[in-house]
Design a protein around this motif. Structure first.
Motif, PDB file in Angstrom:
ATOM      1  N   LEU A 193       0.825  -1.213   0.000  1.00  0.00           N
ATOM      2  CA  LEU A 193       0.000   0.000   0.000  1.00  0.00           C
ATOM      3  C   LEU A 193       0.861   1.266   0.000  1.00  0.00           C
ATOM      4  CD1 LEU A 193      -2.855  -1.059   2.440  1.00  0.00           C
ATOM      5  CD2 LEU A 193      -2.998  -0.744  -0.035  1.00  0.00           C
ATOM      6  N   GLU A 194       1.975   1.246   0.718  1.00  0.00           N
ATOM      7  CA  GLU A 194       2.872   2.408   0.720  1.00  0.00           C
ATOM      8  C   GLU A 194       3.442   2.659  -0.676  1.00  0.00           C
ATOM      9  OE1 GLU A 194       5.656   1.355   3.761  1.00  0.00           O
ATOM     10  OE2 GLU A 194       4.422   2.221   5.360  1.00  0.00           O
ATOM     11  N   LEU A 195       3.780   1.599  -1.383  1.00  0.00           N
ATOM     12  CA  LEU A 195       4.280   1.766  -2.756  1.00  0.00           C
ATOM     13  C   LEU A 195       3.181   2.293  -3.672  1.00  0.00           C
ATOM     14  CD1 LEU A 195       6.564  -1.384  -3.124  1.00  0.00           C
ATOM     15  CD2 LEU A 195       7.257   0.995  -2.736  1.00  0.00           C
ATOM     16  N   ALA A 196       1.946   1.837  -3.463  1.00  0.00           N
ATOM     17  CA  ALA A 196       0.820   2.346  -4.259  1.00  0.00           C
ATOM     18  C   ALA A 196       0.607   3.831  -3.983  1.00  0.00           C
ATOM     19  CB  ALA A 196      -0.444   1.551  -3.944  1.00  0.00           C
ATOM     20  N   VAL A 197       0.740   4.248  -2.737  1.00  0.00           N
ATOM     21  CA  VAL A 197       0.605   5.666  -2.388  1.00  0.00           C
ATOM     22  C   VAL A 197       1.730   6.475  -3.032  1.00  0.00           C
ATOM     23  CG1 VAL A 197       0.725   7.318  -0.467  1.00  0.00           C
ATOM     24  CG2 VAL A 197      -0.720   5.283  -0.281  1.00  0.00           C
ATOM     25  N   ASP A 198       2.952   5.947  -3.039  1.00  0.00           N
ATOM     26  CA  ASP A 198       4.062   6.629  -3.718  1.00  0.00           C
ATOM     27  C   ASP A 198       3.727   6.858  -5.195  1.00  0.00           C
ATOM     28  OD1 ASP A 198       5.591   6.669  -1.402  1.00  0.00           O
ATOM     29  OD2 ASP A 198       6.856   4.983  -1.998  1.00  0.00           O
ATOM     30  N   CYS A 199       3.173   5.836  -5.845  1.00  0.00           N
ATOM     31  CA  CYS A 199       2.792   5.960  -7.263  1.00  0.00           C
ATOM     32  C   CYS A 199       1.715   7.022  -7.443  1.00  0.00           C
ATOM     33  CB  CYS A 199       2.301   4.620  -7.803  1.00  0.00           C
ATOM     34  SG  CYS A 199       3.578   3.363  -7.923  1.00  0.00           S
ATOM     35  N   ALA A 200       0.711   7.014  -6.564  1.00  0.00           N
ATOM     36  CA  ALA A 200      -0.371   8.002  -6.650  1.00  0.00           C
ATOM     37  C   ALA A 200       0.165   9.419  -6.456  1.00  0.00           C
ATOM     38  CB  ALA A 200      -1.448   7.686  -5.620  1.00  0.00           C
ATOM     39  N   ARG A 201       1.093   9.591  -5.520  1.00  0.00           N
ATOM     40  CA  ARG A 201       1.689  10.916  -5.307  1.00  0.00           C
ATOM     41  C   ARG A 201       2.501  11.359  -6.519  1.00  0.00           C
ATOM     42  NH1 ARG A 201       3.388   9.723   0.861  1.00  0.00           N
ATOM     43  NH2 ARG A 201       1.442  10.401   1.799  1.00  0.00           N
ATOM     44  N   GLY A 202       3.207  10.421  -7.140  1.00  0.00           N
ATOM     45  CA  GLY A 202       3.957  10.752  -8.345  1.00  0.00           C
ATOM     46  C   GLY A 202       3.052  11.185  -9.477  1.00  0.00           C
ATOM     47  N   LEU A 203       1.948  10.457  -9.670  1.00  0.00           N
ATOM     48  CA  LEU A 203       0.990  10.837 -10.720  1.00  0.00           C
ATOM     49  C   LEU A 203       0.345  12.179 -10.419  1.00  0.00           C
ATOM     50  CD1 LEU A 203      -0.734   7.422 -11.457  1.00  0.00           C
ATOM     51  CD2 LEU A 203       0.791   8.710 -12.954  1.00  0.00           C
ATOM     52  N   ASN A 210       6.112  24.063  -7.470  1.00  0.00           N
ATOM     53  CA  ASN A 210       6.176  23.863  -8.922  1.00  0.00           C
ATOM     54  C   ASN A 210       4.785  23.586  -9.483  1.00  0.00           C
ATOM     55  OD1 ASN A 210       9.173  23.760  -9.086  1.00  0.00           O
ATOM     56  ND2 ASN A 210       8.863  21.975  -7.790  1.00  0.00           N
ATOM     57  N   PRO A 211       3.919  24.601  -9.523  1.00  0.00           N
ATOM     58  CA  PRO A 211       2.580  24.340 -10.067  1.00  0.00           C
ATOM     59  C   PRO A 211       2.661  24.027 -11.559  1.00  0.00           C
ATOM     60  CG  PRO A 211       2.884  26.684  -9.684  1.00  0.00           C
ATOM     61  CD  PRO A 211       4.098  25.984  -9.128  1.00  0.00           C
ATOM     62  N   ARG A 212       1.776  23.183 -12.029  1.00  0.00           N
ATOM     63  CA  ARG A 212       1.765  22.769 -13.427  1.00  0.00           C
ATOM     64  C   ARG A 212       0.991  23.818 -14.228  1.00  0.00           C
ATOM     65  NH1 ARG A 212       5.184  20.236 -14.006  1.00  0.00           N
ATOM     66  NH2 ARG A 212       4.758  18.441 -12.739  1.00  0.00           N
ATOM     67  N   LEU A 213       1.667  24.911 -14.609  1.00  0.00           N
ATOM     68  CA  LEU A 213       1.023  26.029 -15.292  1.00  0.00           C
ATOM     69  C   LEU A 213       0.669  25.707 -16.735  1.00  0.00           C
ATOM     70  CD1 LEU A 213       3.225  28.950 -13.928  1.00  0.00           C
ATOM     71  CD2 LEU A 213       0.994  28.177 -13.105  1.00  0.00           C
ATOM     72  N   ASN A 214       1.398  24.789 -17.356  1.00  0.00           N
ATOM     73  CA  ASN A 214       1.146  24.464 -18.758  1.00  0.00           C
ATOM     74  C   ASN A 214       0.243  23.253 -18.912  1.00  0.00           C
ATOM     75  OD1 ASN A 214       2.733  26.551 -19.714  1.00  0.00           O
ATOM     76  ND2 ASN A 214       4.589  25.346 -19.556  1.00  0.00           N
ATOM     77  N   GLY A 215      -0.489  22.918 -17.892  1.00  0.00           N
ATOM     78  CA  GLY A 215      -1.379  21.762 -17.947  1.00  0.00           C
ATOM     79  C   GLY A 215      -0.685  20.512 -17.443  1.00  0.00           C
ATOM     80  N   PRO A 216      -1.442  19.458 -17.280  1.00  0.00           N
ATOM     81  CA  PRO A 216      -0.892  18.227 -16.695  1.00  0.00           C
ATOM     82  C   PRO A 216       0.024  17.485 -17.654  1.00  0.00           C
ATOM     83  CG  PRO A 216      -3.162  17.888 -17.365  1.00  0.00           C
ATOM     84  CD  PRO A 216      -2.866  19.348 -17.563  1.00  0.00           C
ATOM     85  N   ILE A 217       0.917  16.707 -17.070  1.00  0.00           N
ATOM     86  CA  ILE A 217       1.712  15.744 -17.831  1.00  0.00           C
ATOM     87  C   ILE A 217       1.036  14.397 -17.634  1.00  0.00           C
ATOM     88  CG2 ILE A 217       3.926  14.560 -18.010  1.00  0.00           C
ATOM     89  CD1 ILE A 217       5.221  17.168 -16.992  1.00  0.00           C
ATOM     90  N   ILE A 218       0.704  13.735 -18.714  1.00  0.00           N
ATOM     91  CA  ILE A 218       0.032  12.442 -18.675  1.00  0.00           C
ATOM     92  C   ILE A 218       1.071  11.358 -18.943  1.00  0.00           C
ATOM     93  CG2 ILE A 218      -1.857  11.062 -19.625  1.00  0.00           C
ATOM     94  CD1 ILE A 218      -2.720  13.739 -18.328  1.00  0.00           C
ATOM     95  N   HIS A 219       1.204  10.387 -18.048  1.00  0.00           N
ATOM     96  CA  HIS A 219       2.232   9.340 -18.158  1.00  0.00           C
ATOM     97  C   HIS A 219       2.006   8.463 -19.387  1.00  0.00           C
ATOM     98  CE1 HIS A 219       4.645   5.787 -17.322  1.00  0.00           C
ATOM     99  NE2 HIS A 219       5.312   6.488 -16.423  1.00  0.00           N
ATOM    100  N   ASN A 220       0.804   7.994 -19.603  1.00  0.00           N
ATOM    101  CA  ASN A 220       0.390   7.191 -20.765  1.00  0.00           C
ATOM    102  C   ASN A 220       0.921   5.761 -20.831  1.00  0.00           C
ATOM    103  OD1 ASN A 220      -1.447   8.783 -22.133  1.00  0.00           O
ATOM    104  ND2 ASN A 220       0.122   9.899 -23.217  1.00  0.00           N
ATOM    105  N   ASP A 221       1.732   5.330 -19.882  1.00  0.00           N
ATOM    106  CA  ASP A 221       2.233   3.954 -19.935  1.00  0.00           C
ATOM    107  C   ASP A 221       2.520   3.429 -18.529  1.00  0.00           C
ATOM    108  OD1 ASP A 221       2.957   1.624 -21.269  1.00  0.00           O
ATOM    109  OD2 ASP A 221       5.049   2.214 -21.469  1.00  0.00           O
ATOM    110  N   LEU A 222       1.608   3.719 -17.604  1.00  0.00           N
ATOM    111  CA  LEU A 222       1.823   3.290 -16.227  1.00  0.00           C
ATOM    112  C   LEU A 222       1.492   1.804 -16.090  1.00  0.00           C
ATOM    113  CD1 LEU A 222       2.648   4.178 -13.413  1.00  0.00           C
ATOM    114  CD2 LEU A 222       0.239   4.561 -12.923  1.00  0.00           C
ATOM    115  N   LYS A 223       2.466   1.049 -15.642  1.00  0.00           N
ATOM    116  CA  LYS A 223       2.323  -0.378 -15.381  1.00  0.00           C
ATOM    117  C   LYS A 223       3.441  -0.773 -14.424  1.00  0.00           C
ATOM    118  CE  LYS A 223       4.764  -1.233 -19.699  1.00  0.00           C
ATOM    119  NZ  LYS A 223       4.615  -1.659 -21.064  1.00  0.00           N
ATOM    120  N   SER A 224       3.366  -1.962 -13.884  1.00  0.00           N
ATOM    121  CA  SER A 224       4.342  -2.362 -12.868  1.00  0.00           C
ATOM    122  C   SER A 224       5.777  -2.339 -13.394  1.00  0.00           C
ATOM    123  CB  SER A 224       4.000  -3.743 -12.317  1.00  0.00           C
ATOM    124  OG  SER A 224       4.019  -4.717 -13.338  1.00  0.00           O
ATOM    125  N   PHE A 225       5.974  -2.578 -14.677  1.00  0.00           N
ATOM    126  CA  PHE A 225       7.322  -2.521 -15.254  1.00  0.00           C
ATOM    127  C   PHE A 225       7.898  -1.104 -15.217  1.00  0.00           C
ATOM    128  CE2 PHE A 225       5.819  -6.363 -17.526  1.00  0.00           C
ATOM    129  CZ  PHE A 225       6.820  -7.236 -17.134  1.00  0.00           C
TER     130      PHE A 225
END
Length: 108
Positions: free
Chosen positions: A41-51, A61-76
């Motif tokens: 669960l702690e690792l899942a929370v780390d991932c959620a915070r990163g996203l 560091n506010p995202r003034l130019n809009g969000p960055i979308i990862h587009n390939d989130l998976k365990s790898f």
């Protein structure tokens, strides 16, 4: 432009380019008994915070130019490194932002 943005994003959530992350999340999850439920669960929370950071930035560091979308989130694409703190032995970092997209500024 996105590449420059990604290079400037916080290393608090993203994997450092020097390869200091020593485990892949998938390999840790497949090794029976390596992680207990709390550590998972702690690792899942780390991932959620990163996203959340990629999508929204933070106070410094506010995202003034809009969000960055990862587009390939998976365990790898989640790397894990050992942590010196005994209460949280592992920290997850997002990696492989090759397919990430800058979604551009929000239009109202």
């Amino acid at each position: 432009m996105l590449r420059n943005t990604l290079m400037q994003t916080s290393r608090q959530f993203n994997a450092p380019p020097d390869g200091r992350c020593t485990y892949g999340l998938r390999s840790l999850l497949l090794q029976e008994g390596t992680l207990d439920r709390r550590q998972q669960l702690e690792l899942a929370v780390d991932c959620a915070r990163g996203l959340d950071f990629l999508h929204n930035g933070d106070d410094e560091n506010p995202r003034l130019n809009g969000p960055i979308i990862h587009n390939d989130l998976k365990s790898f694409n989640v790397l894990v490194r050992a942590n010196d703190r005994t209460e949280k032995p592992f920290v997850a970092k997002l990696a492989d932002l090759e397919f990430a997209q800058d979604d551009g500024p929000s239009v109202a």
